[in-house]
Design a protein around this motif. Structure first.
Motif, PDB file in Angstrom:
ATOM      1  N   MET A   1      38.710   2.569 -11.085  1.00  0.00           N
ATOM      2  CA  MET A   1      37.681   1.624 -11.320  1.00  0.00           C
ATOM      3  C   MET A   1      37.477   0.553 -10.353  1.00  0.00           C
ATOM      4  O   MET A   1      38.562   0.008  -9.665  1.00  0.00           O
ATOM      5  CB  MET A   1      38.227   0.690 -12.467  1.00  0.00           C
ATOM      6  N   GLU A   2      36.420   0.192  -9.985  1.00  0.00           N
ATOM      7  CA  GLU A   2      35.970  -0.655  -8.841  1.00  0.00           C
ATOM      8  C   GLU A   2      36.003  -2.321  -9.377  1.00  0.00           C
ATOM      9  O   GLU A   2      35.541  -2.660 -10.306  1.00  0.00           O
ATOM     10  CB  GLU A   2      34.395  -0.635  -8.012  1.00  0.00           C
TER      11      GLU A   2
ATOM     12  N   LYS B   1      26.210  -1.083  -5.395  1.00  0.00           N
ATOM     13  CA  LYS B   1      25.696   0.114  -5.057  1.00  0.00           C
ATOM     14  C   LYS B   1      26.701   1.609  -5.226  1.00  0.00           C
ATOM     15  O   LYS B   1      27.842   1.396  -5.043  1.00  0.00           O
ATOM     16  CB  LYS B   1      25.216   0.459  -3.625  1.00  0.00           C
ATOM     17  N   GLY B   2      26.189   2.321  -6.126  1.00  0.00           N
ATOM     18  CA  GLY B   2      26.872   3.644  -6.136  1.00  0.00           C
ATOM     19  C   GLY B   2      27.922   3.593  -7.154  1.00  0.00           C
ATOM     20  O   GLY B   2      28.814   4.581  -7.307  1.00  0.00           O
ATOM     21  N   VAL B   3      28.038   2.736  -8.183  1.00  0.00           N
ATOM     22  CA  VAL B   3      28.921   2.375  -9.082  1.00  0.00           C
ATOM     23  C   VAL B   3      28.390   2.074 -10.506  1.00  0.00           C
ATOM     24  O   VAL B   3      27.558   1.186 -10.741  1.00  0.00           O
ATOM     25  CB  VAL B   3      29.943   1.318  -8.739  1.00  0.00           C
ATOM     26  N   GLU B   4      28.675   2.967 -11.474  1.00  0.00           N
ATOM     27  CA  GLU B   4      28.113   2.751 -12.840  1.00  0.00           C
ATOM     28  C   GLU B   4      29.001   1.497 -13.325  1.00  0.00           C
ATOM     29  O   GLU B   4      30.072   0.980 -13.105  1.00  0.00           O
ATOM     30  CB  GLU B   4      28.422   3.593 -13.735  1.00  0.00           C
ATOM     31  N   ILE B   5      28.121   0.672 -14.136  1.00  0.00           N
ATOM     32  CA  ILE B   5      28.784  -0.437 -14.697  1.00  0.00           C
ATOM     33  C   ILE B   5      30.310  -0.276 -15.635  1.00  0.00           C
ATOM     34  O   ILE B   5      31.028  -1.088 -15.595  1.00  0.00           O
ATOM     35  CB  ILE B   5      27.723  -1.123 -15.730  1.00  0.00           C
ATOM     36  N   GLY B   6      29.909   1.013 -16.211  1.00  0.00           N
ATOM     37  CA  GLY B   6      31.418   1.226 -16.970  1.00  0.00           C
ATOM     38  C   GLY B   6      32.452   1.564 -16.222  1.00  0.00           C
ATOM     39  O   GLY B   6      33.747   1.613 -16.675  1.00  0.00           O
TER      40      GLY B   6
END
Length: 666
Positions: free
Chosen positions: A1-2, A127-132
């Motif tokens: 997770m980011e 960029k490149g990361v879904e909110i979930g």
């Protein structure tokens, strides 16, 4: 997770990565407006809603974070701080909610739902990361109530974050200051005061710093003291003055009230640097423009109560405080001399005021550094609220795709019209093509296009391109032939160069440094001669051969290593120039990158990469490179011209995108 840090401001939000890098909005800016606007079946979020705040104010909600966790009566009082037309709030079963026209009817959205929309917009810029898959640390005033903090976490859940937590603005600023200006002496301990004056609120904290980290010893918060107080005081002053002098009864919730408030904000900014300011306000009187004049002395007198309140707040905070080494001031409000004087009055003239943090981004960067400080809790949200946000996101995505299709039509029409002056343009029969382009433009501005489905817009694009390609078959065949010829030529040159270099490139002898350098310089000099003679392809082959030799040095002394680095840098720059002339722009970008890896401040590499990006129509990267080149070498005429050209394009593009968004294509 980011993980990301978010500064949830009343006017603008900022988001940052743990590296300190700011997450840019869709227009390339560092902030996202805390705005939500509704129009027909569309909702405009963040930057897309900025224009709507003046053109469609009664369906636009601003200062949303200040309404979280508050009662209807509290919100009504809060809204008086912002005198301008806006969406009204009503009491509903779910609590206070903004009343707007949306999706063919009246709709109500709570502050939690509205902030969720803003947070979702911020997440979409990662960029490149879904909110979930995003973990958000959201910075809010430390003085907020549990109800306000709980509302923020509910909003994050509605938005769809995988995880979210709260960090105090004071703790975020303290962490940011310590990371950027760490204490290195193990015996040193110092205490500073951080004062953060925003648009609506003021936060202050006493922070102790040492080699191991930072500790917030005490903090203070006022939710009704900020830059907006100054705007309101000046606004009320001119309300009274204009009523007495011109008989004008200007109300805050009118369009004239908005223009007057905007003029008051402008006066406030001007009086930060000059003793007297005059602002012209269009159409404020009875079909006439009026001039507003204010002196700094008058401004200070009008805001005496606000500055006194700030001084008193800080004095109470500083009771029993250790001696201060400095005062760090952040936030837009601290730019005013009156605020700085109020702070100095509380801490004494002997303590310096510093600006060692960036006012716009420090809170978000601090929150991004402070993942270990995040506090979270389990929150529940009604299923129908989650489903509604999901449905609106799906509609937003569809509208965005439709807008892209409409833009694709517009761009294609402009490109075909522009080919008349380009190579092979004489092969296009515009007697046949122009009616097709005119019909496409007519449709683009028609009511049918405004309400078109994604399927219809896609069909229009496909039909237009097919008809144009069929009508211009001779032109496209000539262009394709040129492209194939160029590709074949480059491939042949590459093979030729490989054959020429076969013996040398497979020479793995450990030549002495001077001998290897002679081979490098021999090929470089040959390349320079070929380039000057106009034989660009062969020159590029020689430069490649020189780089091959340059990669075979070993056991270099520091002086020799520096020389090899310098030679390689010049070879990459020369190759980039060759590829620009050969119109192999992607290869030019690659070689400029290699050059910048060796010297990140090389203006030639930045300039040439900007040109290559421009040719590739990657204008954002081109503009970023040329801005950096201009910063490093502001007197270079070629860089100045390129900078002005790209600046004009980016401005035009920004206006175009804003126009697109405000035409109800989210």
């Amino acid at each position: 997770m980011e993980y990301i840090g978010i500064d949830l401001g009343s006017r603008r939000c900022v988001a940052a990565h743990p590296s300190g890098e700011i997450i840019l909005n869709e227009l390339g800016g560092m902030t996202t407006a805390t705005l939500v606007s509704f129009k027909d079946k569309e909702r405009l979020l963040g930057e897309a809603a900025v224009l709507s705040s003046s053109t469609n104010p009664t369906n636009t909600v601003d200062h949303i974070n200040m309404y979280l966790g508050k009662s209807y009566e509290d919100i009504a009082m809060q809204m008086k701080l912002f005198p301008c037309p806006k969406a009204p709030f009503v009491q509903t079963k779910s609590g206070p909610a903004a009343k707007v026209q949306y999706d063919d009817g009246e709709k109500h959205f709570t502050p939690v739902q509205l902030i969720a929309m803003v947070l979702g917009k911020i997440a979409s810029n990662v960029k490149g990361v879904e909110i979930g898959n995003i973990h958000a640390g959201i910075a809010v005033p430390s003085g907020w109530t549990d109800a306000e903090k709980h509302a923020v976490l509910q909003a994050a859940k509605i938005a769809g974050f995988g995880q979210a937590g709260i960090v105090g603005r004071d703790a975020a600023l303290a962490r940011c200051f310590h990371r950027k200006h760490p204490i290195k002496d193990e015996k040193e301990t110092k205490t500073i005061l951080i004062v953060d004056v925003g648009h609506v609120t003021t936060n202050a904290a006493i922070v102790q710093l040492n080699v191991t980290g930072e500790t917030v010893l005490a903090h203070a918060y006022k939710g009704d003291l900020g830059s907006a107080n100054f705007d309101l005081a000046v606004f009320e002053h001119f309300q009274r003055q204009l009523k007495a002098s011109h008989g004008l009864n200007i109300q805050g919730d009118s369009r004239k009230g908005r223009r007057l408030l905007s003029a008051c904000e402008q006066l406030k900014k001007l009086l930060s640097t000059i003793p007297e300011a005059v602002v012209q306000v269009e159409n404020l009187g009875n079909d006439c423009d009026l001039s507003l004049t204010l002196t700094k002395k008058e401004f200070d007198a009008l805001n005496q109560a606000t500055t006194t309140a700030l001084t008193q707040m800080l004095k109470e905070l500083l009771v029993n405080s250790p001696p201060l080494a400095s005062v760090e001031i952040v936030g837009g409000g601290t730019r005013k001399p009156a605020i700085q004087a109020a702070i100095t009055a509380a801490v004494s003239d002997n303590v310096p005021l510093g600006r060692m943090l960036d006012s716009a981004t420090a809170v978000a960067v601090g929150a991004a550094y402070a993942e270990d400080l995040i506090k979270t809790e389990d929150v529940t949200v009604a299923d129908d609220v989650l489903a509604l946000e999901k449905a609106m996101k799906a509609r937003d995505e569809t509208n965005f795709l439709i807008a892209n299709k409409r833009n694709e039509i517009e761009t294609f029409v402009y490109e075909i019209r522009g080919k008349a002056s380009q190579k092979h343009g004489n092969l296009i029969d515009y007697n046949v093509v122009n009616p097709l382009l005119d019909a496409a433009e007519d449709w683009f501005y028609s009511e049918e296009a405004e309400t078109a489905t994604l399927e219809l817009a896609t069909q229009r694009v496909t039909e237009l391109k097919a008809n144009i390609v069929q009508s211009c078959s001779a032109y496209f065949a000539a262009v394709a032939k040129d492209e194939q010829a160029l590709e074949a030529h480059l491939e042949a040159e590459a093979k030729k160069a490989a054959l020429e270099a076969k013996d040398e490139d497979h020479d793995f002898r450990k030549l002495k440094t001077p001998d290897r350098m002679r081979l490098v310089m021999k090929n470089k000099d040959e390349g320079n001669e070929l380039f000057r003679g106009g034989n660009v392809q062969h020159a590029a082959a020689r430069y490649v051969k020189a780089l091959t030799h340059a990669s075979k040095f070993f056991d270099l002394s520091p002086e020799d290593a520096a020389e090899v680095k310098s030679v390689k840098l010049s070879l990459y720059l020369n190759l980039a120039q060759c590829y620009l002339k050969m119109e192999a722009y992607q290869k030019a970008v690659s070689n400029c990158k290699d050059a910048l890896d060796l010297d990140g401040n090389n203006t030639k590499a930045l300039y040439r990469r900007a040109i290559a990006y421009e040719k590739l129509k990657d204008y954002e990267n081109a503009f970023r490179d040329i801005q950096e080149a201009f910063r490093l070498t502001p007197d270079d005429r070629a860089i100045i011209q390129c900078n002005e050209r790209l600046k004009a394009y980016m401005k035009k593009q920004s206006e175009k995108e804003k126009k697109m968004w405000t035409k109800a294509f989210a």
